[in-house]
Scaffold this motif. Structure first.
Motif, PDB file in Angstrom:
ATOM      1  N   ASP A   1       0.839  -1.203   0.000  1.00  0.00           N
ATOM      2  CA  ASP A   1       0.000   0.000   0.000  1.00  0.00           C
ATOM      3  C   ASP A   1       0.871   1.249   0.000  1.00  0.00           C
ATOM      4  OD1 ASP A   1      -2.125   1.789   0.271  1.00  0.00           O
ATOM      5  OD2 ASP A   1      -2.227   1.534   2.443  1.00  0.00           O
ATOM      6  N   ASN A   2       1.253   1.748  -1.133  1.00  0.00           N
ATOM      7  CA  ASN A   2       0.807   1.434  -2.473  1.00  0.00           C
ATOM      8  C   ASN A   2       2.014   1.460  -3.410  1.00  0.00           C
ATOM      9  OD1 ASN A   2      -1.055   3.083  -4.966  1.00  0.00           O
ATOM     10  ND2 ASN A   2      -1.566   1.040  -4.336  1.00  0.00           N
TER      11      ASN A   2
ATOM     12  N   ASP B   1      -5.519   0.161  -5.553  1.00  0.00           N
ATOM     13  CA  ASP B   1      -5.269   0.445  -4.136  1.00  0.00           C
ATOM     14  C   ASP B   1      -6.322  -0.199  -3.245  1.00  0.00           C
ATOM     15  OD1 ASP B   1      -3.953   1.555  -1.965  1.00  0.00           O
ATOM     16  OD2 ASP B   1      -4.942   3.493  -2.133  1.00  0.00           O
TER      17      ASP B   1
END
Length: 466
Positions: free
Chosen positions: A114-115, A172
């Motif tokens: 992430d991310n 995401d």
């Protein structure tokens, strides 16, 4: 045309890029000239722009707020949006949080999943399209954001200066496609007081629980003075604590009681647990003793408590697209002079956040409690016949053989900034493992990231080609 597997030639470069990017501590910090979110975040942005430029792309840095790499020609833009900032490392790591360690088929470190992992993948997907020499009908842009974790002010600034994509996705979240993101408001309830004219039976010296890294508070701790209680009341208080399976106490060196509450699993609860703040507030209210924060605790206990629907606040609502409103009590902080608690309200896409806030503020005001909206993310709803849904569904089926089921979420991605022209698509695989996002020892399996890379590349191709 199916091209997703073409990205595997860049497997080693992707692994190295993710590891190097993870080693950059890109947490929001003090602004500097040209670095609105601090030096670390800017280093991550510069790393990705320089890497993109080395791969042959034209790059643009929009005043340190965001940047992009672009390929192709045309009036319209299709885009992939990623973010390079991370939450703070937090505690409990058994690996260096910014080590970018590659071990046992994993890349370990804050941001790996992430991310930053998806960011590097998207860049090499763009490079693969360039290698293939395919000509698209629009420009294909990879946008690097820098403030997703703490407000998304980066893209507000960026899109005031740059063209909005006609179709886009943010890798995401997870697969298949999240076409609904509920409206999300962070609401702080607060109260202040001078020294009380009369002594309460139970004085709350401090009360702390929760943090912004986790949705469900795992612990809540109160520092209490029992000086105004009789011996029998103290004994009864001890007995009451001992009857709780999720509470414990000790005394500090000054004779003050340190009371700790934990969370409690509840099978019929939307979140799977009754959080520690709720447990603490309910316990303190249930002892029949006056405290220095009675009105504040009464409001939290009676109007929020373990409810997730917002019914007692008068804001329960639902719709067919996104389901029912969800309310979370996330943090609490009290001392002798100020008490505040942050709640997150996730509301259905067809409802009005301003109206919900007005109802909440009015009810809190009757208890003498101030209400402040500290963040508001507007909802996202992209209908199933929108071109971005049709094209990404096609990509997903080509690469997996499965139909792309449309999903909804309460959390937020950069899709919030795309005016219902974009969705969250990837990077987490259906049924995938917990990669400890926002927790200690965050990681990504390299094989899983490469499986995402296939779908991501195919998705970018489908958005680009008519």
């Amino acid at each position: 045309m199916i091209i997703g597997k073409e990205i595997h030639k860049y497997r080693d470069a992707i692994i190295a890029g993710i590891s190097e990017l993870v080693q950059i501590k890109s947490i929001k910090a003090t602004p500097e000239p040209g670095k609105p979110f601090g030096a670390g975040v800017d280093r991550a942005l510069q790393y990705m722009l320089q890497l993109a430029e080395s791969l042959g792309f034209e790059v643009t840095n929009v005043d340190g707020y965001a940047g992009h790499a672009e390929y192709g020609q045309g009036e319209e833009i299709a885009a992939v949006l990623v973010h390079l900032d991370t939450v703070e490392e937090g505690e409990g790591w058994t690996f260096p949080p910014f080590g970018g360690l590659i071990e046992n088929g994993k890349i370990i470190g804050r941001g790996a999943s992430d991310n930053k992992g998806p960011s590097v993948v998207a860049l090499y997907a763009l490079k693969t399209l360039m290698d293939l020499g395919i000509t698209g009908s629009r420009r294909l842009r990879l946008i690097f954001g820098t403030n997703e974790e703490s407000g998304m002010r980066d893209l507000e600034y960026y899109f005031e200066r740059e063209q909005l994509p006609v179709m886009a996705f943010a890798p995401d979240a997870g697969y298949p496609i999240f076409n609904v993101e509920m409206g999300s408001m962070n609401v702080v309830f607060s109260s202040e007081q001078e020294s009380a004219s009369t002594k309460p039976q139970l004085t709350i010296l401090s009360l702390k629980g929760g943090n912004m890294l986790t949705l469900i508070p795992e612990t809540c701790t109160a520092l209490l003075s029992l000086a105004q209680l009789t011996d029998n009341q103290v004994a009864d208080f001890h007995d009451a604590v001992n009857l709780q399976t999720n509470m414990s106490f000790v005394y500090d060196d000054e004779g003050r009681l340190v009371l700790t509450a934990g969370s409690e699993f509840l099978a019929d609860c939307l979140t799977g647990s009754r959080n520690a703040i709720v447990n603490m507030v309910a316990f303190l209210r249930g002892q029949g003793l006056t405290t220095n924060w009675d009105p504040f605790l009464h409001f939290l206990n009676e109007k929020i408590g373990a409810e997730k629907s917002g019914q007692s606040l008068g804001i329960a609502c639902s719709d067919s697209e996104s389901g029912a409103l969800i309310l979370f009590l996330r943090t609490i902080s009290c001392d002798l002079h100020r008490a505040e608690s942050l709640s997150n309200i996730r509301y259905p896409v067809s409802h009005d956040g301003a109206g919900i806030l007005s109802t909440v503020a009015g009810l809190a005001g009757t208890s003498g409690i101030h209400t402040e909206l500290t963040r508001h993310l507007l909802p996202v709803y992209v209908p199933e016949n929108h071109p971005v849904i049709v094209r990404l569904s096609r990509a997903y089926k080509k690469m997996t053989g499965d139909e792309a089921v449309l999903l909804r979420m309460g959390a937020g991605t950069y899709a919030r900034k795309l005016r219902n022209n974009g969705v969250a698509f990837g990077a987490g695989l259906p049924g995938g493992v917990d990669t400890h996002v926002h927790q200690a020892d965050e990681f990504v399996f390299i094989d899983d990231m490469m499986q995402h890379a296939e779908i991501c590349l195919q998705g970018m191709y489908e958005l680009w080609i008519d």
